[in-house]
Design an enzyme around this catalytic site. Structure first.
Site, PDB file in Angstrom:
ATOM      1  N   LYS A  71       0.846  -1.198   0.000  1.00 37.15           N
ATOM      2  CA  LYS A  71       0.000   0.000   0.000  1.00 37.15           C
ATOM      3  C   LYS A  71       0.879   1.245   0.000  1.00 37.15           C
ATOM      4  O   LYS A  71       1.721   1.426   0.889  1.00 37.15           O
ATOM      5  CB  LYS A  71      -0.896   0.003   1.247  1.00 37.15           C
ATOM      6  CG  LYS A  71      -1.769   1.246   1.349  1.00 37.15           C
ATOM      7  CD  LYS A  71      -2.777   1.125   2.479  1.00 37.15           C
ATOM      8  CE  LYS A  71      -2.266   1.612   3.811  1.00 37.15           C
ATOM      9  NZ  LYS A  71      -1.993   3.065   3.866  1.00 37.15           N
ATOM     10  N   LEU A  80      -4.903   6.971  -1.649  1.00 33.10           N
ATOM     11  CA  LEU A  80      -4.904   8.440  -1.628  1.00 33.10           C
ATOM     12  C   LEU A  80      -6.278   9.006  -1.268  1.00 33.10           C
ATOM     13  O   LEU A  80      -6.453  10.225  -1.222  1.00 33.10           O
ATOM     14  CB  LEU A  80      -4.412   8.994  -2.976  1.00 33.10           C
ATOM     15  CG  LEU A  80      -2.951   8.644  -3.311  1.00 33.10           C
ATOM     16  CD1 LEU A  80      -2.540   9.249  -4.644  1.00 33.10           C
ATOM     17  CD2 LEU A  80      -1.992   9.102  -2.209  1.00 33.10           C
ATOM     18  N   LYS A  81      -7.245   8.142  -1.032  1.00 31.33           N
ATOM     19  CA  LYS A  81      -8.556   8.557  -0.497  1.00 31.33           C
ATOM     20  C   LYS A  81      -9.090   9.802  -1.184  1.00 31.33           C
ATOM     21  O   LYS A  81      -9.331  10.837  -0.548  1.00 31.33           O
ATOM     22  CB  LYS A  81      -8.456   8.820   1.019  1.00 31.33           C
ATOM     23  CG  LYS A  81      -7.925   7.646   1.830  1.00 31.33           C
ATOM     24  CD  LYS A  81      -7.899   7.949   3.325  1.00 31.33           C
ATOM     25  CE  LYS A  81      -7.402   6.806   4.170  1.00 31.33           C
ATOM     26  NZ  LYS A  81      -5.949   6.571   4.080  1.00 31.33           N
ATOM     27  N   ASP A 128     -13.317  14.774  -3.928  1.00 29.87           N
ATOM     28  CA  ASP A 128     -13.326  16.019  -4.708  1.00 29.87           C
ATOM     29  C   ASP A 128     -14.582  15.994  -5.568  1.00 29.87           C
ATOM     30  O   ASP A 128     -15.436  15.112  -5.393  1.00 29.87           O
ATOM     31  CB  ASP A 128     -12.031  16.080  -5.555  1.00 29.87           C
ATOM     32  CG  ASP A 128     -11.588  17.520  -5.828  1.00 29.87           C
ATOM     33  OD1 ASP A 128     -12.459  18.348  -6.149  1.00 29.87           O
ATOM     34  OD2 ASP A 128     -10.377  17.796  -5.738  1.00 29.87           O
ATOM     35  N   PRO A 143     -16.963  15.142  -8.697  1.00 29.54           N
ATOM     36  CA  PRO A 143     -16.970  13.865  -9.423  1.00 29.54           C
ATOM     37  C   PRO A 143     -16.016  13.819 -10.608  1.00 29.54           C
ATOM     38  O   PRO A 143     -15.293  12.826 -10.789  1.00 29.54           O
ATOM     39  CB  PRO A 143     -18.437  13.719  -9.868  1.00 29.54           C
ATOM     40  CG  PRO A 143     -19.211  14.439  -8.806  1.00 29.54           C
ATOM     41  CD  PRO A 143     -18.350  15.618  -8.417  1.00 29.54           C
ATOM     42  N   ASN A 144     -15.959  14.880 -11.415  1.00 35.22           N
ATOM     43  CA  ASN A 144     -15.097  14.848 -12.591  1.00 35.22           C
ATOM     44  C   ASN A 144     -13.623  14.696 -12.203  1.00 35.22           C
ATOM     45  O   ASN A 144     -12.884  13.904 -12.809  1.00 35.22           O
ATOM     46  CB  ASN A 144     -15.290  16.123 -13.426  1.00 35.22           C
ATOM     47  CG  ASN A 144     -14.419  16.108 -14.654  1.00 35.22           C
ATOM     48  OD1 ASN A 144     -14.553  15.239 -15.514  1.00 35.22           O
ATOM     49  ND2 ASN A 144     -13.489  17.052 -14.736  1.00 35.22           N
ATOM     50  N   GLY A 195       0.950  -2.411   8.827  1.00 38.70           N
ATOM     51  CA  GLY A 195       2.126  -1.581   8.646  1.00 38.70           C
ATOM     52  C   GLY A 195       3.230  -1.947   9.613  1.00 38.70           C
ATOM     53  O   GLY A 195       4.006  -2.879   9.380  1.00 38.70           O
ATOM     54  N   ARG A 196       3.293  -1.205  10.719  1.00 40.47           N
ATOM     55  CA  ARG A 196       4.442  -1.291  11.618  1.00 40.47           C
ATOM     56  C   ARG A 196       4.812  -2.684  12.127  1.00 40.47           C
ATOM     57  O   ARG A 196       6.009  -2.966  12.258  1.00 40.47           O
ATOM     58  CB  ARG A 196       4.251  -0.305  12.767  1.00 40.47           C
ATOM     59  CG  ARG A 196       4.413   1.140  12.281  1.00 40.47           C
ATOM     60  CD  ARG A 196       3.770   2.141  13.191  1.00 40.47           C
ATOM     61  NE  ARG A 196       2.310   2.060  13.149  1.00 40.47           N
ATOM     62  CZ  ARG A 196       1.502   2.825  13.859  1.00 40.47           C
ATOM     63  NH1 ARG A 196       1.995   3.721  14.680  1.00 40.47           N
ATOM     64  NH2 ARG A 196       0.195   2.696  13.753  1.00 40.47           N
TER      65      ARG A 196
END
Ligand code: C5P
Length: 229
Positions: free
Chosen positions: A33, A61-62, A65, A67-68, A207-208
């Site tokens: 990821k 990157l979530k 914004d 839609p376009n 992760g860690r």
């Protein structure tokens, strides 16, 4: 769902550190990821270099914004060759549908973040949300599914309920995973890999416990054995 269940969170400050670490792992045993830290430091090269080593990449990157813009970002991520990309469910049904429609069949899985696990009751109210966080998670997940998305990021504590409501084909991606005996760190509600899989998770974001281990490949082997992979 096919392929490795473990997704290693590559939360490194430079691409050199990330590549050095990834070279110690086997692409057949895990996926990677790339999140805001590494992407902000190294950009799309982070995805290219890690993918060149043979790994499937979840680009975390979530997007949230209009839609376009989100649709164009999902298209760019698909062209980059990522395996999975995500958006915020709070962007609403129009944004979610635009994200789902932007990706061709065979392109990346598009999943939605429901409510971040860092949001507690106080933060939730401060944003202006009312009611129960758990109910909001369910509503967001149902909205994501109705909008054509492939799954959600959720807490493993929510996986059981979501699996029952959303069926087997909807991917549940769960962070907050800690192998028995490892440090929780700043994660509040943790679950072991085996418990998370039993609760209905498809993919475990870790992760860690892996990135901080002396022998990360061995930690991955142990987790895979625990979850019967
Ligand atoms: O090191 P650790 O296992 O806690 O890393 C978990 C990863 O999952 C981090 O990259 C973190 O940003 C991400 N994540 C999370 N909780 C969420 C969504 C993403 O921990 N709700």
């Amino acid at each position: 769902m096919a392929g490795p269940r473990i997704i290693v969170a590559m939360d490194f400050s430079t691409l050199a550190l990330a590549v050095e670490f990834a070279e110690r792992l086997e692409p057949g045993s895990c996926r990677l990821k790339v999140g805001h830290q590494l992407y902000s430091a190294a950009g799309p090269d982070a995805v290219r270099r890690l993918a060149d080593l043979g790994f499937d990449i979840f680009l975390d990157l979530k997007y949230h914004d209009i839609p376009n813009t989100v649709a164009q970002a999902c298209r760019a991520a698909a062209e980059l060759g990522v395996w999975m990309v995500n958006v915020h469910a709070a962007g609403g049904p129009a944004m979610l549908s635009a994200a789902a429609d932007a990706v061709e069949p065979g392109g990346p899985l598009v999943i939605a973040v429901t409510v971040l696990t860092s949001i507690d009751a106080r933060q939730y109210e401060a944003i202006g949300y009312r009611g129960d966080i758990a109910e909001r998670v369910v509503e967001f997940a149902q909205m994501a599914q109705a909008s054509g998305l492939d799954g959600v990021v959720c807490s493993a504590q929510e996986a059981n309920q979501l699996r029952g409501l959303l069926g087997d084909q909807f991917a549940l991606v769960t962070p907050g995973i800690r192998p028995p005996g490892s440090q929780a760190g700043d994660q509040q509600r943790i679950m072991t890999p085996a418990a998370a899989m039993a609760a209905g998770s498809d993919y475990l974001v870790i992760g860690r416990p892996i990135t901080g281990a002396a022998d990360p490949a061995q930690v991955i082997r142990e987790i895979r054995s625990d979850i019967g992979e």
